[in-house]
Structures are given as C-alpha cells and as structure tokens.
Design a protein around this motif. Structure first.
Motif: not given
Length: 132
Positions: A60, A62, A92, A95-96
């Motif tokens: 993703n 990141v 964090t 997933q981001h």
C-alpha cells in the motif's frame, strides 16, 4: 527454475516481528530524533538535516517510495516531498503514514497550538439534526 528463484524477494525475517529492539546499522552514523513504527515498517527522522528514512514491508505504498517494494534497509524518502517543510512528527498505522510538517525554517520551532474548540459546532449540528 533458477531464474524464478533469483527473482524472489530477499529474506524478510529481519523486517517483521522483532522480539526485542536492535541497532539499525543503516542509521548508525545518523542523529535520529524520532522513530515511528507501523505494522511491518518503520520511519526514522534525522531532525537536523530533515531527512526521513523508511524501511520494511512496502504494501500500500506505506514507505513513501511510490512503489510497493519491500525495503530491508533504511532508504531516504524522496527529499522533494519535504523540500520547503520541516518534518515535525511522524504517525504510523497498520497501512498508512502521516507526516506533520511546518514551513518554519527554525529547526527548534514548535508546532502551533490548536486553540479552536470544535465541540459547540458539532453540538449545534447534532441539535439541528434532531429538530428536523
């Protein structure tokens, strides 16, 4: 068969599921001022140079590399992303990543205080919904 095996990703045992802290050799000569860790990835900030490094599993996007590749060593996040803004804080999730920046050139500047109180606005909107 040899070609397929050589195209596999490097061993990821050193990326995920650490059982105890350990020294990150790729950052040994840097003055790291902040560390943030997501599910299977990490970020490190070198505050005096405003360099942000990431490594781990890159799903993703990141890692900020514009790729989903896994990185086994700390890699500099493209500096143009922070060219005019100093990184102040990293957050964090699974997933981001959120990077809080400031346009102040003072390395010791504090983030502005958030003084607005949004509760009355929310309460009025909720009250109006109930009345309709």
């Amino acid at each position: 068969k040899d070609k397929v095996e050589s195209e596999k990703e490097p061993e990821l045992d050193e990326i995920a599921y650490f059982t105890r802290p350990h020294k990150v050799e790729g950052l040994a000569d840097k003055h790291v001022t902040e560390i943030a860790a997501g599910s299977n990835y990490c970020y490190a900030l070198v505050g005096d140079t405003n360099q942000l490094f990431s490594w781990g599993m890159g799903y993703n996007y990141v890692l900020g590399s514009r790729e989903e590749d896994n990185l086994s060593e700390p890699t500099l996040v493209h500096p143009m992303q922070f060219h005019n803004n100093r990184v102040k804080q990293i957050g964090t999730g699974s997933q981001h990543v959120v990077v809080l920046t400031t346009n102040s050139t003072d390395a010791d500047s504090l983030l502005p205080a958030f003084v607005a109180d949004l509760r009355p606005t929310v309460e009025v909107k909720e009250k109006n919904k109930l009345e309709q």
